[in-house]
Write an enzyme that holds these catalytic residues in place. Structure first.
Site, PDB file in Angstrom:
ATOM      1  CB  SER A 136      -2.100 -13.336  -3.771  1.00 16.43           C
ATOM      2  OG  SER A 136      -3.403 -13.351  -4.297  1.00 16.43           O
ATOM      3  CE  LYS A 176      -2.609 -14.866  -7.964  1.00 13.36           C
ATOM      4  NZ  LYS A 176      -3.299 -14.546  -6.720  1.00 13.36           N
ATOM      5  CB  SER A 214      -2.137 -10.547  -7.600  1.00 18.41           C
ATOM      6  OG  SER A 214      -2.319 -11.517  -6.595  1.00 18.41           O
ATOM      7  CE  LYS A 263       1.051 -12.404  -6.151  1.00 21.34           C
ATOM      8  NZ  LYS A 263       0.409 -11.275  -5.425  1.00 21.34           N
TER       9      LYS A 263
END
Length: 478
Positions: free
Chosen positions: A64, A67, A310, A421
């Site tokens: 993730s 992203k 997320s 993140k």
């Protein structure tokens, strides 16, 4: 003598910088054997100083942290004020409460679209005096084409809510809940869901004792299978010790799901049609009249949800939209990845050509990214954060999002200091973000760990990675 002094003066800052670099190797022992680590920590600025570096050039699955790349490309291409717009249009005219023509719902792949918004749009039709439609009701899904599931998504996770396919037709997150309740030992468990959810869920789940010694029970796992038109079947076993088990499933066929909800809404609001309810996946040049519209919140708000929580559906809907917007063709997984590479190369000077971008969420096992390239993304974000405001969208350690309860960072001195993140798929524990110094300046860091498998059975599987993070990153706090 003079020349010697000049040389020493020029070289001293260089060697000083090397001495201050943090070695990574001593901390690798915190990780289970077989783990493969990439780390890069840099100061932020026009001449970034590398503070720690270990195998940062290797390609790994970003999970993730992907992203962050999606967010930057979306801000640069679509802009923070971009909104998904769903429109109800017609190729006909209204006369005597009849719409003489087709009712066309132009879907935009809006990941935030809800049943309440659809209800409001249909209510607008009634306010315009429409009671009957003398044509077809058409779902225009031409914004996207090809498969709704990306290459490299794990087949056994496709029915999980976090894996909901980002089709053009999205409503209520394309997810639904069911409740599985165990019966008496040896009997079937019962399944329940809300009657207004247009899916079929059947089951043949056996209730077993909590600590059953039966060898067959040991390997009797709860499973779900899927067939056409959103039909799901549960099988396997559930422990009698459970009160109930809430399950959240992905809607696999978005068009079927949306169509059924639409039919029910039209019926409830007493709006009839003489034709059929159809899907159209190609654009038309016919002149259309707008009857009603509904728009999402601005992109900046969607990106904040995408990064902090997320949210995979948001990320992949935005990813396919980037392909559609940049190339002015229906969005696909392939042109979404190509669009991101072109956008970042032309607008940010970041070359990702030899990397693999299969989706926007990081769910795909085919994605390949290096810590070096993710660092370029972070450095660009930091340099332009006044305009982008992406750093503020990242989860804050001990405060919100996916870092709120991360044990390595949810206490002082990390709490509120780290914004990053997270990225997790089985075997990978990744981070990409910033450490804020006491004077407000940032350090940027990327952590990509693959091959992670806990080697101790007497502690939680993520204990090792938590120890590694807390011990390693405290070197960069103030």
């Amino acid at each position: 003598m003079t020349k010697f002094r000049v040389i020493v003066f020029l070289l001293f800052p260089f060697f000083s910088g090397l001495l201050k670099a943090q070695p990574v190797e001593p901390y690798i022992s915190f990780l289970p054997k077989g783990s493969d680590l990439s780390i890069l920590v840099q100061s932020v600025g026009s001449n970034p100083k590398t503070l720690a570096k270990y195998k940062s050039e290797l390609f790994k699955q970003p999970a993730s942290t992907q992203k962050v790349i999606t967010a930057l490309a979306a801000e640069l291409e679509l802009g923070s004020d971009f909104r998904f717009i769903t429109r109800i249009q017609t190729n006909g005219s209204i006369r005597n409460k009849w719409l003489n023509g087709d009712l066309i719902i132009q879907l935009s792949g809006d990941p935030t679209f809800t049943g309440d918004r659809l209800k409001s749009m249909i209510a607008t039709l009634r306010q315009k005096g429409i009671e009957k439609i003398s044509g077809n009701v058409i779902l225009d899904t031409s914004i996207f084409t090809s498969h709704d599931k990306a290459e490299g998504w794990s087949w056994n996770n496709l029915t999980a809510c976090y894996n909901a396919p980002p089709s053009a037709a999205i409503i209520d997150d394309n997810c639904f809940y069911t409740i599985l309740t165990p019966g008496k030992i040896g009997e079937k468990a019962s399944i329940s869901k809300s009657s207004n959810i247009p899916v079929m869920v059947t089951g043949d789940v056996k209730t077993i004792a909590k600590n059953s010694n039966d060898f067959n029970d040991k390997y009797c796992e709860l499973d779900v299978s899927y067939s056409d038109k959103n039909r799901y079947h549960l099988s396997g076993c559930i422990s009698a010790s459970l009160d109930k088990m809430p399950l959240k499933f992905a809607v696999i066929d978005g068009v079927e799901y949306f169509s059924t909800i639409l039919k029910n809404q039209l019926k409830q609001q007493k709006l009839t049609y003489t034709g059929l309810l159809l899907e159209r996946n190609h654009k038309t040049n016919t002149q259309l009249t707008l009857l009603a519209s509904s728009q999402s919140a601005p992109l900046s708000e969607l990106l904040a949800v995408m990064l902090k929580k997320s949210n995979n559906l948001y990320a992949d809907a935005i990813f396919r939209t980037l392909g559609a917007h940049y190339y002015n063709v229906p969005g696909t997984w392939r042109n979404g990845g190509d669009a991101i590479k072109q956008i970042l190369r032309k607008k940010a000077g970041i070359n990702l050509e030899n990397l693999v971008i299969a989706d926007g969420s990081g769910l795909s096992r085919l994605n390949l990214m290096s810590a070096d390239k993710l660092m370029e993304i972070l450095q660009y974000i930091a340099a332009h954060n006044t305009q982008l405001r992406i750093i503020e969208m990242l989860p804050i350690a001990g405060v919100d999002g996916t870092l709120q309860n991360r044990k390595s960072f949810n206490q002082v001195p990390f709490k509120e200091t780290i914004r990053a993140k997270t990225g997790y798929i089985q075997g990978c524990y990744n981070l990409a973000g910033f450490i804020q110094k006491f004077d407000g300046r940032y350090l940027a860091f990327v952590q990509l760990i693959s091959g992670y498998h806990a080697d101790r059975q007497d502690e939680p599987k993520n204990s090792a990675i938590m120890r590694f993070e807390s011990e390693f990153y405290k070197n960069f706090i103030n």
